[in-house]
Design an enzyme around this catalytic site. Structure first.
Site, PDB file in Angstrom:
ATOM      1  N   GLU A 166     -41.791 -13.692  -7.627  1.00  0.00           N
ATOM      2  CA  GLU A 166     -42.239 -12.626  -8.463  1.00  0.00           C
ATOM      3  C   GLU A 166     -43.192 -11.989  -7.553  1.00  0.00           C
ATOM      4  O   GLU A 166     -44.235 -12.547  -7.199  1.00  0.00           O
ATOM      5  CB  GLU A 166     -42.698 -13.242  -9.782  1.00  0.00           C
ATOM      6  CG  GLU A 166     -42.909 -12.201 -10.804  1.00  0.00           C
ATOM      7  CD  GLU A 166     -43.232 -12.757 -12.008  1.00  0.00           C
ATOM      8  OE1 GLU A 166     -43.652 -13.867 -12.375  1.00  0.00           O
ATOM      9  OE2 GLU A 166     -43.192 -11.939 -13.176  1.00  0.00           O
ATOM     10  N   ALA A 176     -49.246 -20.786 -11.683  1.00  0.00           N
ATOM     11  CA  ALA A 176     -47.981 -21.279 -11.756  1.00  0.00           C
ATOM     12  C   ALA A 176     -46.971 -20.285 -11.724  1.00  0.00           C
ATOM     13  O   ALA A 176     -47.271 -19.161 -11.793  1.00  0.00           O
ATOM     14  CB  ALA A 176     -47.980 -22.503 -12.901  1.00  0.00           C
ATOM     15  N   GLU A 185     -42.772 -19.616 -13.155  1.00  0.00           N
ATOM     16  CA  GLU A 185     -41.840 -19.919 -14.051  1.00  0.00           C
ATOM     17  C   GLU A 185     -40.387 -20.222 -13.357  1.00  0.00           C
ATOM     18  O   GLU A 185     -39.347 -19.962 -14.253  1.00  0.00           O
ATOM     19  CB  GLU A 185     -41.784 -19.479 -15.228  1.00  0.00           C
ATOM     20  CG  GLU A 185     -41.160 -18.047 -15.387  1.00  0.00           C
ATOM     21  CD  GLU A 185     -42.557 -16.933 -15.032  1.00  0.00           C
ATOM     22  OE1 GLU A 185     -43.421 -17.177 -14.286  1.00  0.00           O
ATOM     23  OE2 GLU A 185     -42.176 -15.688 -15.265  1.00  0.00           O
ATOM     24  N   ASN A 186     -40.203 -20.289 -12.060  1.00  0.00           N
ATOM     25  CA  ASN A 186     -38.742 -20.380 -11.529  1.00  0.00           C
ATOM     26  C   ASN A 186     -37.828 -21.415 -12.581  1.00  0.00           C
ATOM     27  O   ASN A 186     -38.442 -22.202 -12.840  1.00  0.00           O
ATOM     28  CB  ASN A 186     -38.830 -21.251  -9.946  1.00  0.00           C
ATOM     29  CG  ASN A 186     -39.772 -20.676  -9.342  1.00  0.00           C
ATOM     30  OD1 ASN A 186     -39.938 -19.454  -8.924  1.00  0.00           O
ATOM     31  ND2 ASN A 186     -40.865 -21.517  -9.024  1.00  0.00           N
ATOM     32  N   GLU A 236     -45.566 -21.867 -18.888  1.00  0.00           N
ATOM     33  CA  GLU A 236     -44.396 -21.770 -17.967  1.00  0.00           C
ATOM     34  C   GLU A 236     -43.065 -22.575 -18.561  1.00  0.00           C
ATOM     35  O   GLU A 236     -42.046 -21.586 -18.632  1.00  0.00           O
ATOM     36  CB  GLU A 236     -44.640 -22.379 -16.528  1.00  0.00           C
ATOM     37  CG  GLU A 236     -45.749 -22.359 -15.735  1.00  0.00           C
ATOM     38  CD  GLU A 236     -45.922 -20.780 -15.502  1.00  0.00           C
ATOM     39  OE1 GLU A 236     -45.003 -20.120 -15.360  1.00  0.00           O
ATOM     40  OE2 GLU A 236     -47.115 -20.232 -15.381  1.00  0.00           O
ATOM     41  N   GLU A 285     -45.509 -11.875 -20.210  1.00  0.00           N
ATOM     42  CA  GLU A 285     -46.939 -12.568 -19.766  1.00  0.00           C
ATOM     43  C   GLU A 285     -47.367 -12.841 -21.309  1.00  0.00           C
ATOM     44  O   GLU A 285     -48.028 -13.840 -21.447  1.00  0.00           O
ATOM     45  CB  GLU A 285     -47.489 -12.043 -18.587  1.00  0.00           C
ATOM     46  CG  GLU A 285     -46.879 -12.132 -17.390  1.00  0.00           C
ATOM     47  CD  GLU A 285     -46.568 -13.544 -16.995  1.00  0.00           C
ATOM     48  OE1 GLU A 285     -46.780 -14.449 -17.428  1.00  0.00           O
ATOM     49  OE2 GLU A 285     -45.599 -13.588 -16.319  1.00  0.00           O
TER      50      GLU A 285
END
Ligand SMILES: [Zn+2]
Length: 783
Positions: free
Chosen positions: A104, A237, A239-240, A272, A294
Site C-alpha cells: 500500500e 502494521a 492489513e494484507n 487491522e 482508515e
C-alpha cells in the site's frame, strides 16, 4: 474498459543473491487500444499471448502492449530484491535475510507486473519456489508443498477477489503459535527466537474476530489469519488480507510489558482486523477515499478494544491520541480535507496522516452519536453487504446510513469531509440567552466557512441538541442561566470559545468536557485569542484535579511549552508534575500506573534534580513496575552521563526485543552531554538502529534542550542518509512536521534557509506544516 480476472503468479527465488525469476499470467479482457501494466524496476524478458511472443514497450515503470484483446498475457521477468521498506524487500536477520512485502498504496508493481489500482480486483494464485529450510507465508494457506532437489515449492490456494495492494508474500525462518476461532486458524508468526511474546496478540485476535463478526453480521472470509512480526517495518502494521504484518513492537508483548504497550498492540491488532471487512472485503474506489478505510478501522478499533477491555477506558485514549492531534494538524493551513485530492497513487502516501485517521474517526464518532449506535451499525452492515468483494465511495456509505436512519446524513457529511479545517463556536452568554456564531478555526488563516454542526449543549442541567448550520443563532432560555456547557462529551468536532468561563466551570463536567476546555483554550492561547495570563490561570485551576485525561493533556501542553520557552514555563511545568505525581502515586489501577509512568518520565526530562532523585532505582530495574521503566532509565542516563552511555549501549546490544531496545534508545537521546546524544544518533549510521526507528530516535532527541542545537547540525549533515529509507512511505514529511517547530525555536532563519535550499519533494506538506507551527511557537518563545 479493462477487466482483470486473475493473476497466476510463479516466483523462483535465489535467496543467496537476493533475486528472483517470475512468470505472471494475467487474464484480461480489454476493448481499449492498448494495455498498460505497472511494473517498477523489473527486467522484462518476454511477453507471450496465447503462447506466442508479442512486442511491448517498457520504460522501467510501465509496460505498454498495443491492441485490443481478451485472454491470458504471460510475462517473463526477473528482479533484484533491495534492502528497503516498501515493495518486496529484504531484511537482514541473524546472518540471514527475511523477505517481506509492503504494497500500500502503489508498491505491488514492484514485485510483479500488474494493474496496480484498488478498483481492479482480481483473484491471485501464488506459487513460490525457495531453498529448503525456508517458510513461506501468503494471504491464503498453501494447498501443497512439493520438494525437489533441495528446494521447496509452495502452492497457495487462490485468494478471494481483492485489490493488488492487499497481496502478501513473506519468506524466512519463522516460529509460529496457533489457535482456532470457529474454523479459522489464527496464527502468530515471528522471526526465530521471538515467539515467546506472541501469546497476547493471539488471544486478543480471537476476541476481536468474534466482536467484528457480530458487529458486521458477516463471517470472516478466509480460512486463516496470520499476524506476522516483521523486524523492519515502516508503519505500525498493514492489513494484507489473511496475512497482517506488524512492526515487532506493535505485536509482541507479555505480562511484563507496560500497559501503554499492551494497549498499543490491542488497538493495532483491532485496527487491522477491522480492515478485513472494511477495506478488504469492501474497498475504496480510489485513494481519494483512503479515509473510508482508515477512519473506519481507527474508530472500530477503539470500539472493539473497549468491548474486550472495558477497564482500560480506551475512549480516553481516543481523545488524546486521535482526536486532539488531528485537530492540531487541522488548525494549520497545510491540512487537507478528509476526502483528499489524489491524482497519482504516490500522492496518497502523504495523506496517511492525522486527518485520514484521527479526524475521520472523530467525524464518524460525531455522526454515530447523532444517529445512535444501533442505527449506525445497521447502516454499516447494509453497506458491507451491498458492496462486498467490490468497491465503494463515501457517498455509498452515506446512502446506506440515510436509508436506515431516515436522516439527511449525506448533506451533513459532505461538508465535513470536503472542507478542510473545522469550526470554532463563539458563545456569548447573557442572563437568559446565549448567542452562538461559527467561523473557521485556524492558527493563521481567515476566511468564511460554515459547517452543519450537530450542536449539543446543557443549560442549568438540561441537555438539548440541534443542527447548527447558520453563521449565527440565538438560544433562548426561560429563567436565569446559571450553568452552561456546549459540546457534550466532546463528541462534536469543534472548539468553543465562551464569553465567560464561570458558568461553564460551575457545570458538572465529565472528563471529556474538562479535557475539551483545556484543549480548546490551549489552541486559543497559541493563536493569541486569550492572554498568557488567562491561560495560566485557567490551567492552574486543574493542577490538583484527579482526572487521567486532564492530567495527560496538561502534562503534554506544559512539556511542549517548556520546550519552546524554558524561562517562562519550566517552574510551572515542574509544579504541575510534582502535584500530579503525589496524586497518582497513591493509585493502584493500571491506567493510573500508566499515567504515573508518563508524568514521571516527563518530569525527569524537565527537572534534573528529579532525574537524580529517581535514577538510583535502576538497581531494581528488572523488578520495578514496567510502567515506570522508561522514566527510570531516562533519569539514569541524565544523571550518569558517559558511564551510563556505555552501560546502556551494552544492554541495547544484548537485548533482542524491540520494546526494551526502544526504551533504551529513547533514554540515550537524553544525556546532558550533547556528544553522547550524537554518539547515540551515530548508531543509525552504523546500522545498529533499525531503519524503521531512525526518525523516531531523531525526533526524541530534538526534545532534549541541552543537545538540540547539535542534533540539528547533525541532521543537516546526514539528511540524505536519513530520508532515503523512507522514500515511498510519506513518513519523512510527517516526522518533520513534528520536529521543525521545536528544533527551530531560536534558530528560525537557519531552519527556513535549510528547507528553502533543500526541497524534499516527498515531504513538502510536512515541511510547510512544520514551518507554520514554528512561527506560532516562536511567538510563544518571545513571551
Ligand atoms: Zn489502517
Amino acid at each position: 474498459m479493462i477487466n482483470v480476472k486473475n493473476y497466476d503468479i510463479n516466483l523462483n527465488f535465489d535467496l543467496k543473491n537476493l533475486r528472483y525469476e517470475g512468470k505472471v499470467k494475467i487474464e484480461i479482457e480489454s476493448d481499449e487500444n492498448e494495455v498498460i501494466l505497472n511494473a517498477v524496476n523489473q527486467k522484462i524478458r518476454k511477453i507471450l499471448k496465447d503462447g506466442k511472443e508479442i512486442p511491448f514497450k517498457y520504460d522501467g515503470e510501465n509496460i505498454k502492449i498495443e491492441g485490443k484483446f481478451s485472454g491470458i498475457i504471460e510475462i517473463d521477468f526477473e528482479k533484484n530484491i533491495p534492502y528497503s521498506l516498501v515493495g518486496i524487500y529484504a531484511i537482514p536477520y541473524e546472518g540471514d535475510n527475511i523477505i517481506s512485502t509492503q504494497f500500500e498504496a502503489a508498491h505491488a508493481r514492484e514485485m510483479i507486473p500488474c494493474i496496480d489500482h484498488p478498483a481492479y480486483k482480481a483473484v491471485f494464485k501464488l506459487t513460490v519456489n525457495v531453498d529448503n529450510g525456508y517458510d513461506v507465508i501468503s494471504n491464503m494457506p498453501y494447498e501443497k508443498i512439493e520438494e525437489e532437489k533441495g528446494r521447496k515449492i509452495y502452492y497457495f490456494l487462490p485468494t478471494p477477489k481483492m485489490s493488488t495492494y492487499l497481496l502478501y508474500l513473506g519468506i524466512g525462518k519463522f516460529e509460529e503459535i496457533k489457535d482456532k476461532y470457529k474454523n479459522i486458524d489464527i496464527i502468530v508468526a515471528t522471526p526465530k527466537g521471538k515467539i515467546s511474546k506472541g501469546r497476547f496478540a493471539l488471544e486478543i485476535a480471537k476476541k476481536f474476530l468474534e466482536f467484528y463478526e457480530k458487529y458486521y453480521g458477516i463471517p470472516y472470509s478466509l480460512p486463516k489469519l496470520h499476524l506476522i512480526a516483521i523486524p523492519e517495518f515502516a508503519f505500525g502494521a498493514m492489513e494484507n488480507w489473511g496475512a497482517i504484518t506488524f512492526r515487532e513492537i506493535a505485536l509482541l508483548a507479555d505480562e511484563n510489558s507496560p500497559l501503554i504497550q499492551r494497549k498499543r498492540i490491542a488497538l493495532t491488532v483491532a485496527h487491522e482486523i477491522a480492515h478485513m471487512w472494511f477495506g478488504n472485503l469492501v474497498t475504496m474506489k480510489w485513494w481519494n477515499d483512503l479515509w473510508l478505510n482508515e477512519s473506519f478501522a481507527t474508530f472500530m478499533s477503539y470500539k472493539a478494544v473497549d468491548r474486550c477491555f472495558p477497564e482500560w477506558n480506551v475512549f480516553y485514549d481516543f481523545i488524546s491520541a486521535e482526536y486532539a492531534p488531528s485537530m492540531r494538524k487541522d488548525s494549520t493551513s497545510f491540512t487537507h480535507s478528509i476526502e483528499a485530492k489524489v491524482e497519482k497513487p504516490e500522492e496518497a502516501e502523504q495523506i496517511f496522516d492525522e486527518i485520514s485517521y484521527g479526524k475521520g474517526a472523530s467525524i464518524l464518532r460525531m455522526i454515530e452519536s447523532y444517529l445512535g449506535e444501533e442505527v449506525f451499525m445497521k447502516g454499516i452492515r447494509e453497506y458491507l453487504n451491498k458492496f462486498k468483494y467490490s468497491n465503494a465511495t463515501g457517498n455509498d456509505l452515506w446512502d446506506c446510513l440515510e436509508k436506515v436512519s431516515g436522516k439527511n446524513v449525506r448533506k451533513i457529511m459532505e461538508d465535513w469531509i470536503r472542507k478542510k479545517g473545522y469550526p470554532m463556536i463563539k458563545a456569548e452568554i447573557h442572563e437568559n440567552e446565549i448567542k452562538i456564531s461559527q467561523s473557521l478555526f485556524s492558527f493563521k488563516e481567515y476566511y468564511k466557512e460554515l459547517w452543519p454542526v450537530p450542536l449539543t449543549f446543557e443549560i442549568n442541567g438540561k441537555t438539548k441538541e440541534f443542527l447548527f448550520e447558520r453563521e449565527e443563532e440565538k438560544i433562548d432560555f426561560e429563567g436565569k442561566i446559571e450553568t452552561v456547557k456546549i459540546n457534550i462529551n466532546k463528541s462534536g468536532y469543534y472548539r468553543v470559545l465562551y464569553s465567560n468561563l464561570k458558568p461553564v466551570l460551575s457545570s458538572k463536567l465529565s472528563s471529556f468536557e474538562k479535557f475539551g476546555i483545556i484543549n480548546d483554550y490551549y489552541a486559543f492561547f497559541l493563536k493569541g485569542l486569550i492572554s498568557h495570563e488567562d491561560y495560566v490561570n485557567l490551567i492552574k485551576a486543574f493542577f490538583n484535579e484527579k482526572d487521567r485525561l486532564v492530567s495527560n493533556e496538561l502534562s503534554d501542553q506544559l512539556f511542549t511549552l517548556y520546550l519552546i520557552n524554558e524561562k517562562k514555563f519550566k517552574d510551572l511545568a515542574i509544579e504541575f508534575h510534582k502535584k500530579q505525581l503525589k496524586i497518582w502515586e497513591e493509585m493502584k489501577d493500571e491506567n493510573s500506573r500508566m499515567l504515573l509512568g508518563i508524568l514521571s518520565h516527563r518530569l525527569a526530562m524537565i527537572d534534573e534534580n528529579y532525574a537524580y532523585e529517581i535514577s538510583g532505582k535502576i538497581k531494581d530495574y528488572d523488578k520495578i513496575d514496567p510502567n515506570l521503566k522508561q522514566a527510570i532509565i531516562t533519569a539514569y542516563a541524565i544523571a550518569n552521563g558517559e558511564k551510563a552511555f556505555f552501560e546502556l549501549l551494552e544492554k541495547y546490544r544484548k537485548e533482542k526485543f524491540d520494546e526494551e531496545r526502544e526504551r533504551i534508545l529513547i533514554a540515550m537521546t537524553f544525556f546532558k552531554e550533547p556528544t553522547l546524544v550524537l554518539n547515540t544518533l551515530s548508531l543509525a549510521l552504523s546500522g545498529e538502529i533499525k531503519k524503521q526507528d531512525i526518525l523516531r530516535i531523531i525526533a526524541a532527541s530534538t526534545r532534549n534542550l541541552k543537545a538540540k542545537k547539535e542534533v540539528w547540525n547533525w541532521f543537516k549533515i546526514h539528511v540524505e542518509f536519513i530520508r532515503k529509507p523512507y522514500l515511498g512511505t510519506g513518513i519523512f514529511g510527517r516526522i518533520l512536521a513534528n520536529i521543525i517547530p521545536v528544533i527551530g525555536v531560536g534558530i528560525e532563519e537557519d531552519v527556513k534557509n535549510f528547507f528553502e535550499k533543500n526541497k524534499f519533494e516527498e515531504a513538502i506538506n510536512g515541511i510547510n506544516e512544520g514551518l507554520e507551527m514554528l512561527e506560532i511557537f516562536s511567538r510563544i518563545a518571545k513571551l
